[in-house]
Design an enzyme around this catalytic site. Structure first.
Site, PDB file in Angstrom:
ATOM      1  NE  ARG A  94      16.723  14.862  51.964  1.00 41.38           N
ATOM      2  CZ  ARG A  94      16.473  15.482  53.477  1.00 41.38           C
ATOM      3  NH1 ARG A  94      15.668  16.866  53.429  1.00 41.38           N
ATOM      4  NH2 ARG A  94      15.723  14.684  54.360  1.00 41.38           N
ATOM      5  CD  GLU A 121      17.976  24.895  59.596  1.00 43.16           C
ATOM      6  OE1 GLU A 121      17.584  24.487  58.843  1.00 43.16           O
ATOM      7  OE2 GLU A 121      17.532  24.339  60.885  1.00 43.16           O
ATOM      8  CG  ASP A 122      16.166  23.245  54.925  1.00 43.64           C
ATOM      9  OD1 ASP A 122      16.348  23.461  56.317  1.00 43.64           O
ATOM     10  OD2 ASP A 122      16.000  21.908  55.189  1.00 43.64           O
ATOM     11  N   GLY A 148      18.433  19.059  55.384  1.00 42.76           N
ATOM     12  CA  GLY A 148      17.968  20.060  54.620  1.00 42.76           C
ATOM     13  C   GLY A 148      18.655  21.095  53.806  1.00 42.76           C
ATOM     14  CG  ASP A 195      12.564  15.558  52.797  1.00 46.19           C
ATOM     15  OD1 ASP A 195      12.577  16.314  53.923  1.00 46.19           O
ATOM     16  OD2 ASP A 195      12.202  14.065  53.781  1.00 46.19           O
ATOM     17  CG  PHE A 222       4.912  20.148  52.429  1.00 46.24           C
ATOM     18  CD1 PHE A 222       5.820  19.968  53.770  1.00 46.24           C
ATOM     19  CD2 PHE A 222       5.366  19.485  51.412  1.00 46.24           C
ATOM     20  CE1 PHE A 222       7.055  19.583  54.286  1.00 46.24           C
ATOM     21  CE2 PHE A 222       6.407  18.712  52.207  1.00 46.24           C
ATOM     22  CZ  PHE A 222       7.330  18.793  52.767  1.00 46.24           C
ATOM     23  CE  LYS A 231       7.426  26.221  55.182  1.00 51.27           C
ATOM     24  NZ  LYS A 231       7.087  24.912  55.465  1.00 51.27           N
ATOM     25  CG  ASP A 281       7.704  25.893  59.444  1.00 56.54           C
ATOM     26  OD1 ASP A 281       6.650  26.478  59.911  1.00 56.54           O
ATOM     27  OD2 ASP A 281       7.461  23.854  58.375  1.00 56.54           O
TER      28      ASP A 281
HETATM   29  P1  IMP Z   1      11.536  23.765  61.782  1.00 59.11           P
HETATM   30  O1  IMP Z   1      12.592  23.696  63.505  1.00 59.11           O
HETATM   31  O2  IMP Z   1      10.016  24.347  62.014  1.00 59.11           O
HETATM   32  O3  IMP Z   1      12.019  25.612  62.246  1.00 59.11           O
HETATM   33  O4  IMP Z   1      11.807  23.356  60.970  1.00 59.11           O
HETATM   34  C1  IMP Z   1      13.085  22.867  60.778  1.00 59.11           C
HETATM   35  C2  IMP Z   1      13.209  22.576  59.617  1.00 59.11           C
HETATM   36  O5  IMP Z   1      12.118  21.328  59.527  1.00 59.11           O
HETATM   37  C3  IMP Z   1      13.828  22.707  58.550  1.00 59.11           C
HETATM   38  O6  IMP Z   1      14.930  23.285  58.616  1.00 59.11           O
HETATM   39  C4  IMP Z   1      12.939  21.780  57.624  1.00 59.11           C
HETATM   40  O7  IMP Z   1      14.093  20.323  57.885  1.00 59.11           O
HETATM   41  C5  IMP Z   1      11.841  21.089  57.938  1.00 59.11           C
HETATM   42  N1  IMP Z   1      11.237  21.821  57.144  1.00 59.11           N
HETATM   43  C6  IMP Z   1       9.869  22.903  57.998  1.00 59.11           C
HETATM   44  N2  IMP Z   1       9.545  23.790  56.713  1.00 59.11           N
HETATM   45  C7  IMP Z   1       8.960  22.509  55.679  1.00 59.11           C
HETATM   46  C8  IMP Z   1       8.784  22.642  54.274  1.00 59.11           C
HETATM   47  O8  IMP Z   1       8.138  24.026  53.579  1.00 59.11           O
HETATM   48  N3  IMP Z   1       9.218  20.754  53.857  1.00 59.11           N
HETATM   49  C9  IMP Z   1      10.333  20.751  53.750  1.00 59.11           C
HETATM   50  N4  IMP Z   1      11.272  20.677  54.784  1.00 59.11           N
HETATM   51  C10 IMP Z   1      10.267  21.768  55.530  1.00 59.11           C
HETATM   52 MG    MG Z   2      16.598  21.571  57.739  1.00 63.91          MG
END
Ligand code: IMP
Ligand code: MG
Length: 177
Positions: free
Chosen positions: A168, A102-103, A48, A162, A155, A134, A106
């Site tokens: 992407r 990080e992109d 990402g 993606d 989302f 978020k 979440d």
């Molecule tokens: P986390 O581990 O729940 O914080 O999620 C992190 C990863 O999930 C990010 O690095 C993204 O690759 C993916 N991700 C989280 N939210 C989104 C979204 O809204 N769209 C696409 N990918 C997401």
């Molecule tokens: Mg990511």
């Protein structure tokens, strides 16, 4: 409102490329102030963050090194909770300031995994940079030092992010309707 369709899902324009570029510039300025002299090891988290990392690093005029990590935890439109590692860190992080790029952050599961991994390998300082955050979803105590923009629990896709592997390459960010 500009809309696109991917696999029967509709996404609407949410954050335009100018606004993204502005957020990237602001992050670069803050990193510049606090990181010069540390020769940080930047670690973009693939897939990402590839576009964000490329834009951010080209704005940073400080000595630094780069190493990629590749993880995945998302399945479809939500976090699966399991993290799969396909390119791992190694002991080159020992004694270094490690800056994960990080992109989006979440739930923070990924951040927690990265933090523990870098700690275990002996990083002397661990820093997180993310383009998007978020806050409603975040479940960790680990500080995210540089945040481009806070967003609601939508989302989103585009600018590296993606849906099922697609989207992407979009220069703007879109959100799921
Ligand atoms: P986390 O581990 O729940 O914080 O999620 C992190 C990863 O999930 C990010 O690095 C993204 O690759 C993916 N991700 C989280 N939210 C989104 C979204 O809204 N769209 C696409 N990918 C997401
Ligand atoms: Mg990511």
């Amino acid at each position: 409102m500009k809309q696109i369709k991917i696999k029967e899902k509709t996404f609407s324009l949410y954050i335009g490329s100018d606004q993204i570029a502005n957020a990237v510039k602001n992050i670069a300025n803050s990193i510049h102030l606090s990181m010069s002299g540390k020769c940080p090891l930047f670690v973009p988290v693939l897939n990402g963050s590839f576009i964000f990392a490329a834009d951010l690093l080209r704005q940073l005029n400080i000595p630094c090194e780069l190493f990629f990590m590749k993880l995945s935890s998302y399945e479809g439109v939500r976090s699966s909770g399991n993290i799969n590692v396909s390119i791992d860190l190694d002991n080159r992080v020992k004694g270094r300031t490690v800056v994960f790029i990080e992109d989006i952050v979440d739930t923070g599961n990924t951040v927690k995994y990265l933090y523990d991994r870098a700690m275990f390998l002996g990083a002397s300082e661990i820093v997180f940079v993310t383009l998007l955050f978020k806050p409603e979803m975040y479940r960790q105590n680990i500080k995210i030092s540089y945040i481009g923009m806070e967003i609601a629990n939508d989302f989103i896709i585009g600018y590296g992010l993606d849906y099922d592997g697609l989207g992407r390459n979009l220069p703007d960010i879109y959100k799921l309707e």
